[in-house]
Design a protein around this motif. Sequence first.
Motif, PDB file in Angstrom:
ATOM      1  N   ASP A  17       0.831  -1.201   0.000  1.00 24.76           N
ATOM      2  CA  ASP A  17       0.000   0.000   0.000  1.00 24.76           C
ATOM      3  C   ASP A  17       0.864   1.249   0.000  1.00 24.76           C
ATOM      4  N   GLN A  20       2.444   2.093  -3.327  1.00 25.39           N
ATOM      5  CA  GLN A  20       1.507   2.758  -4.238  1.00 25.39           C
ATOM      6  C   GLN A  20       1.235   4.184  -3.795  1.00 25.39           C
ATOM      7  N   LEU A  21       1.009   4.388  -2.508  1.00 26.96           N
ATOM      8  CA  LEU A  21       0.619   5.693  -2.015  1.00 26.96           C
ATOM      9  C   LEU A  21       1.723   6.723  -2.177  1.00 26.96           C
ATOM     10  N   LEU A  48      -6.890  10.964  -8.586  1.00 30.90           N
ATOM     11  CA  LEU A  48      -7.670  10.152  -7.653  1.00 30.90           C
ATOM     12  C   LEU A  48      -9.036  10.770  -7.363  1.00 30.90           C
ATOM     13  N   ASP A  53     -11.525   7.673  -6.062  1.00 34.27           N
ATOM     14  CA  ASP A  53     -10.854   6.787  -5.119  1.00 34.27           C
ATOM     15  C   ASP A  53     -10.494   7.598  -3.875  1.00 34.27           C
ATOM     16  N   GLN A  55     -10.349   6.839  -0.666  1.00 32.93           N
ATOM     17  CA  GLN A  55      -9.499   6.261   0.373  1.00 32.93           C
ATOM     18  C   GLN A  55      -8.031   6.549   0.077  1.00 32.93           C
ATOM     19  N   ARG A  56      -7.607   6.331  -1.142  1.00 31.68           N
ATOM     20  CA  ARG A  56      -6.220   6.604  -1.498  1.00 31.68           C
ATOM     21  C   ARG A  56      -5.972   8.101  -1.654  1.00 31.68           C
ATOM     22  N   SER A  59      -4.367   9.767   1.518  1.00 31.03           N
ATOM     23  CA  SER A  59      -2.911   9.727   1.666  1.00 31.03           C
ATOM     24  C   SER A  59      -2.237  10.751   0.768  1.00 31.03           C
ATOM     25  N   GLN A  60      -2.756  10.926  -0.451  1.00 30.04           N
ATOM     26  CA  GLN A  60      -2.126  11.881  -1.369  1.00 30.04           C
ATOM     27  C   GLN A  60      -2.387  13.321  -0.943  1.00 30.04           C
ATOM     28  N   VAL A 224      -0.563   5.722  -9.783  1.00 31.08           N
ATOM     29  CA  VAL A 224      -1.539   6.297  -8.855  1.00 31.08           C
ATOM     30  C   VAL A 224      -2.977   6.008  -9.279  1.00 31.08           C
TER      31      VAL A 224
END
Length: 249
Positions: A17, A20-21, A48, A53, A55-56, A59-60, A224
């Motif tokens: 994870d 990717q993040l 994103l 998306d 949830q991801r 983080s971004q 991403v």
Amino acid sequence: MKLILLNILLFVIMFADNTQLYAVQQYDSRDTFALNQRQRAIVAIAGLTAKGDLQRLKSQLNIGLESGLNVNQIKEVLIHIYAYAGFPRSIRGLQTFMTILDERKANGIVDVPGNEASPVNEDSSKYERGKRNLEKLTGVIENGPKTGYAAFAPTIEKFLKEHLFADIFERNILSFTERELATVSVLSSIEGVEPMLSSHLKICLNIGLRPEQLQQFVGMIRQVVGVREAEETQKVLNDVLKEKIPNSQ
């Protein structure tokens, strides 16, 4: 034994994870032609948000704040997105950002608000100002008869000039380059808009982004947003580069 295996599995998931993040941070900042941290964060946030998306995206958004973007700049990216992906995606992005800011505040993190947009110099009509901005972006003087969708539906052409290229692009919280990176990221993340993606990739080249940076952009879309989206974006970029720089392939 089961507990050990469970811990190993959780570690593997967390490692994958994070890979990717934090794709936004994987490029060598010493590369002269690399997108900078702020630009990479904008690409990730826009892509994103457009894909939905959330949830991801969380983080971004954190990465964006740590990469030098202030609160108003990220808000502006999320506002800009509505012109290309619609109000629902934009508003969900803003709601997600509100949650992130609340969490950071609760953890004692003080984020820089940043400047508000400066007043616009209204020296002419919004349509004319939008027309001038579009000419700066494309490098093409708009003086011929309307064709295509602009002739078929003049109202939307008026809206594009007055609202998108005047009301939105004139806001100086983001530069033209940052807005175009957000735009191509959104267009790469949704299906069936290849002609618009092609036009905006050409704008990216016209306003100073280099082919190497656009190739890096596609790599970020792959990491991403998704492999399929990146492959389609690469095809469009290849065609743009063949047209603009015939010996680029």
